[in-house]
Design a protein around this motif. Sequence first.
Motif, PDB file in Angstrom:
ATOM      1  N   UNK A   1       0.848  -1.190   0.000  1.00  0.00           N
ATOM      2  CA  UNK A   1       0.000   0.000   0.000  1.00  0.00           C
ATOM      3  C   UNK A   1       0.878   1.232   0.000  1.00  0.00           C
ATOM      4  N   UNK A   2       0.671   2.121  -0.954  1.00  0.00           N
ATOM      5  CA  UNK A   2       1.480   3.327  -1.095  1.00  0.00           C
ATOM      6  C   UNK A   2       0.683   4.526  -0.568  1.00  0.00           C
ATOM      7  N   UNK A   3       1.211   5.179   0.446  1.00  0.00           N
ATOM      8  CA  UNK A   3       0.591   6.391   0.980  1.00  0.00           C
ATOM      9  C   UNK A   3       0.950   7.585   0.100  1.00  0.00           C
ATOM     10  N   UNK A   4       0.097   8.610   0.118  1.00  0.00           N
ATOM     11  CA  UNK A   4       0.442   9.874  -0.537  1.00  0.00           C
ATOM     12  C   UNK A   4      -0.119  11.019   0.298  1.00  0.00           C
ATOM     13  N   UNK A   5       0.583  12.171   0.305  1.00  0.00           N
ATOM     14  CA  UNK A   5       0.283  13.240   1.266  1.00  0.00           C
ATOM     15  C   UNK A   5      -1.168  13.700   1.293  1.00  0.00           C
ATOM     16  N   UNK A   6      -1.784  13.899   0.130  1.00  0.00           N
ATOM     17  CA  UNK A   6      -3.160  14.421   0.113  1.00  0.00           C
ATOM     18  C   UNK A   6      -4.111  13.479   0.833  1.00  0.00           C
ATOM     19  N   UNK A   7      -3.904  12.182   0.661  1.00  0.00           N
ATOM     20  CA  UNK A   7      -4.795  11.209   1.298  1.00  0.00           C
ATOM     21  C   UNK A   7      -4.594  11.173   2.806  1.00  0.00           C
TER      22      UNK A   7
END
Length: 283
Positions: free
Chosen positions: A231-237
């Motif tokens: 699972x790849x996190x990203x800042x906006x989420x």
Amino acid sequence: MRRRIGLIGAVAVLAAAGCTAGPPAGGGAPVSSPQPATASPAAAAHRHQHDAGRAGPADPARSAEPEGALVVHADEQVRTAFGILVEKFEAAYPGTDVLVEFGPSARHAQHIVAGAAVDVLISGDAAATARVVSASGGRPSVIARNPLVIAVARRDGPVHSVADLRRTGVRVAVCAARTRCGDAARSLVDVHPAVTAADGPAAVAAVRAGTADAALVHRTDIVAARADLPAIDFPAAVQHADQYTVVRLGQDDNRTAADAFVAFTHSALAQRVLSDEGFSPAG
């Protein structure tokens, strides 16, 4: 549908869980699937007849010990986690009897505002939470967050960031409109999905089946699908993650048990169980 969560385990289970779980691994780490919770006997369903069987005013001599019936309405997304936690709460406080109804937070809010006798609400819908707090004077506090992530089949695949989702040839699965994961994905990322899935677990299934290279889903969807995918996190989420809030409502019937249950949702044990189901810490 309301169900009665049966009493299992022992008080020692609560005492033994002393460590606070960290957040689920992100940035490409696999999300592990927990063992399914043991099914519990269901109570006879009543259409919001919460007053039946509720505890009366506490005996002053015994008011310090949580006991009696406690009515909890909880968001459908926390069903598995709170199926476990309610059993552990009842094990810690054998005199309590927790009656849980799972369903959409907006529906719970509608019933509570209309006068349903509920002691505690666990909501994943900010608007529903605000409506209940305004109508009841309840005290809200955040117990968990549920960020959108990019589920991928493997770390060395074509997707490593949000920018990769827009590359030519990359097939992205997104949940249908008017679903929680679908609305979140469309509000945060501008992509043209190759696959529109009915829900989060279905979007995850598309990645596992090879019909999509990546899926925009909540971290809990990966766990619910029993999929051991990176699972790849990203800042906006992360910044706009769904918040799950517990609200202690204004019922006077069983304040001691309600206060104890709310405190329990913030405990290290509760945070560990929520983490196992894919939720991130409240802080």
